[in-house]
Scaffold this motif. Structure first.
Motif, short mmCIF file in Angstrom:
data_model
loop_
_atom_site.label_atom_id
_atom_site.label_comp_id
_atom_site.label_asym_id
_atom_site.label_seq_id
_atom_site.Cartn_x
_atom_site.Cartn_y
_atom_site.Cartn_z
N GLY A 112 62.17 23.94 50.44
CA GLY A 112 61.08 23.61 51.35
C GLY A 112 60.15 24.78 51.62
N LYS A 113 60.40 25.94 51.00
CA LYS A 113 59.58 27.13 51.21
C LYS A 113 58.81 27.46 49.93
N GLY A 114 57.72 28.23 50.07
CA GLY A 114 56.99 28.72 48.91
C GLY A 114 55.71 27.94 48.62
N LYS A 115 55.06 28.34 47.55
CA LYS A 115 53.80 27.72 47.13
C LYS A 115 54.05 26.44 46.34
N ILE A 116 53.08 25.56 46.39
CA ILE A 116 53.14 24.32 45.59
C ILE A 116 52.40 24.56 44.27
N VAL A 117 53.05 24.25 43.15
CA VAL A 117 52.41 24.39 41.84
C VAL A 117 52.65 23.10 41.04
N THR A 118 51.71 22.79 40.18
CA THR A 118 51.85 21.65 39.27
C THR A 118 51.84 22.18 37.84
N ILE A 119 52.82 21.73 37.06
CA ILE A 119 52.98 22.30 35.72
C ILE A 119 53.47 21.21 34.76
N ALA A 120 53.19 21.39 33.49
CA ALA A 120 53.63 20.43 32.48
C ALA A 120 55.15 20.45 32.37
N ALA A 121 55.75 19.27 32.28
CA ALA A 121 57.20 19.15 32.24
C ALA A 121 57.81 19.85 31.04
N GLU A 122 57.04 19.97 29.96
CA GLU A 122 57.61 20.56 28.74
C GLU A 122 57.93 22.04 28.90
N TYR A 123 57.41 22.68 29.97
CA TYR A 123 57.66 24.09 30.19
C TYR A 123 58.85 24.34 31.12
N LEU A 124 59.52 23.29 31.54
CA LEU A 124 60.62 23.45 32.49
C LEU A 124 61.92 23.81 31.77
N ILE A 125 62.68 24.68 32.41
CA ILE A 125 64.05 24.97 32.00
C ILE A 125 64.94 24.51 33.14
N PHE A 126 65.82 23.55 32.86
CA PHE A 126 66.61 22.92 33.91
C PHE A 126 67.88 23.71 34.19
N VAL A 127 68.25 23.76 35.45
CA VAL A 127 69.49 24.42 35.87
C VAL A 127 70.68 23.60 35.37
N ALA A 128 71.72 24.29 34.89
CA ALA A 128 72.92 23.59 34.41
C ALA A 128 73.49 22.70 35.50
N GLY A 129 73.84 21.48 35.13
CA GLY A 129 74.39 20.52 36.08
C GLY A 129 73.36 19.56 36.64
N THR A 130 72.08 19.75 36.29
CA THR A 130 71.02 18.88 36.79
C THR A 130 71.14 17.48 36.19
N PRO A 131 71.20 16.43 37.03
CA PRO A 131 71.21 15.05 36.51
C PRO A 131 69.85 14.69 35.92
N VAL A 132 69.86 14.14 34.71
CA VAL A 132 68.61 13.81 34.03
C VAL A 132 68.73 12.47 33.31
N MET A 133 67.57 11.97 32.87
CA MET A 133 67.52 10.74 32.06
C MET A 133 66.64 11.02 30.85
N CYS A 134 67.09 10.55 29.69
CA CYS A 134 66.29 10.70 28.48
C CYS A 134 65.12 9.72 28.52
N HIS A 135 63.95 10.20 28.06
CA HIS A 135 62.73 9.42 28.20
C HIS A 135 61.81 9.69 27.01
N GLY A 136 61.19 8.63 26.47
CA GLY A 136 60.24 8.80 25.38
C GLY A 136 60.89 9.20 24.08
N MET A 137 62.14 8.79 23.90
CA MET A 137 62.84 9.13 22.65
C MET A 137 62.28 8.30 21.49
N GLU A 138 62.31 8.86 20.31
CA GLU A 138 61.74 8.18 19.15
C GLU A 138 62.71 8.19 17.98
N ASP A 139 62.47 7.26 17.08
CA ASP A 139 63.18 7.18 15.80
C ASP A 139 64.69 7.16 15.99
N SER A 140 65.40 8.12 15.40
CA SER A 140 66.86 8.08 15.40
C SER A 140 67.46 8.33 16.78
#
Length: 424
Positions: A346-374
């Motif tokens: 809840g502290k700090g500056k607000i920034v907006t950034i492209a998701a492709e530049y994120l590095i997720f902390v280990a243990g973060t719950p996620v969902m696969c999205h926009g998968m293609e082909d195999s």
């Protein structure tokens, strides 16, 4: 009772459960007078002698907060008056230990650490007097060894929390005594947990020390404890709910965020139903779940992005709190930070950034999205982030669906989950 207010601090609802503190004490004293201690099995003594001082006869749940502390003090005073240690009777010593255990287990703000240490040492001293009589304890009274182990464990915990070199050394000594007492009783589970705490305290004594017990082992121990408590006491008991919180923390520490969050959601529903939304247990679980939902990420600073981050006053290798996605496709996300710990949420500056530049902390719950082909079979699949591979520029995801093999997924194909969908 003139001048006294009605109190209720258990799991009673509606208009039931209210009583004057003096009436509750008189009720417990009367129940104690009905117990033939010397001719009763240990479970009868525990239910009818100790129980009235800590369990509400109406909802059959533990008292809490200041009411529990007041009753614990009254119980100790009652035992000391009616079963004095100066008589040197074995049963008097046992009841003295039981009464002080009730006080030791209170978590009221009115009970300071110094008082807890005094109570724990009193238990250790009396048990020492019992053991010094040099005769085999009858099976019912072997319970005093369990209480002695609990006292050493509490002393170890308080010393470990202090965090100084001297206190950590003291914590190791107390945990070792807890382990040895548990070993003498043949309680292998308690021995394992004590050894875990010894290892952690020793690792904290060393600068840059590493945990002597792996995340997986800690999770395994807590899983066993939770299942044992549920099997013996039921999943709605206070002990089971506390064990569930400990297991959830161990799961999160083991980078299994999805499983941790689902367990917390389950036990929160149980605690709310059985104990009510205002009960200490329910509030503690709710607080733990809120912390479990905080999602922190790092930003992969490279090229122009690194320059922009520097111009905004941010350094590399900083973490930010993920707030939300800024568009329907999840290509842009809103962060706040930087953050150093969960206390900075809840502290700090607000920034907006492209998701492709994120590095997720280990243990973060996620969902696969926009998968293609195999990889389209992974579309919509839920899992945990386990590692980040900078060479591949991908995250390793372990899926909730155990039939799926772990795989590396690009950040642009991962969506952070704050709320988990219902587990079908």
């Amino acid at each position: 009772e003139a001048g006294q207010s009605l109190v209720r601090d258990c799991s009673c609802r509606g208009h039931s459960g209210y009583a004057h503190i003096s009436c509750t004490v008189k009720y417990a004293e009367q129940k104690n007078g009905d117990v033939k201690i010397r001719n009763s099995a240990v479970h009868v003594v525990m239910e009818n002698f100790v129980g009235p001082w800590k369990v509400c006869p109406n909802c059959h749940q533990l008292y809490q907060n200041e009411l529990a502390a007041d009753l614990a003090n009254a119980f100790v005073a009652f035992v000391e008056t009616n079963y004095p240690l100066k008589h040197g009777k074995l049963f008097n010593q046992w009841l003295h230990v039981e009464a002080h255990l009730v006080k030791l287990n209170q978590h009221s703000q009115s009970i300071k650490n110094e008082e807890i240490i005094q109570v724990a040492n009193s238990i250790v001293n009396v048990v020492g007097e019992i053991k010094a009589q040099n005769f085999p304890l009858p099976p019912p009274l072997q319970r005093v060894l369990q209480i002695e182990a609990a006292a050493y464990d509490r002393l170890g915990c308080l010393a470990a929390i202090a965090g100084t070199k001297e206190s950590l050394q003291s914590a190791v000594e107390h945990y070792e005594k807890c382990r040895d007492t548990s070993k003498a009783m043949g309680n292998t589970t308690a021995v394992t947990l004590a050894e875990q705490k010894i290892a952690n305290a020793k690792s904290n004594l060393c600068w840059g020390g590493i945990d002597k017990i792996s995340r997986g082992e800690i999770q395994k121990h807590n899983q066993y404890m939770y299942e044992e408590v549920v099997r013996n006491l039921g999943e709605s008991s206070g002990d089971a709910l506390n064990a569930g919180v400990n297991l959830a923390r161990a799961l999160k520490h083991a980078r299994r965020g999805v499983e941790a969050q689902r367990l917390l959601k389950k036990i929160l529903a149980t605690s709310s139903r059985v104990h009510g939304p205002d009960h200490n247990l329910t509030k503690a679980i709710e607080s733990t779940l809120s912390l479990a939902k905080i999602r922190n990420v790092a930003i992969e600073s490279r090229g122009v992005l690194a320059t922009l981050m520097w111009m905004c006053g941010f350094e590399t290798n900083q973490f930010f709190q993920f707030l939300r996605y800024d568009d329907g496709d999840g290509d842009m996300c809103v962060l706040r930070g930087p953050v150093q710990s969960l206390n900075d949420a809840g502290k700090g500056k607000i920034v907006t950034i492209a998701a492709e530049y994120l590095i997720f902390v280990a243990g973060t719950p996620v969902m696969c999205h926009g998968m293609e082909d195999s990889d389209d079979l992974l579309e919509g699949k839920i899992g945990d982030i386990r590692t980040w591979n900078p060479k591949l520029n991908r995250h390793e995801v372990h899926f909730e669906d155990e039939s799926l093999e772990p795989c590396f997924v690009s950040s642009r194909n991962i969506r952070i989950l704050v709320e988990l969908p219902d587990d079908d």
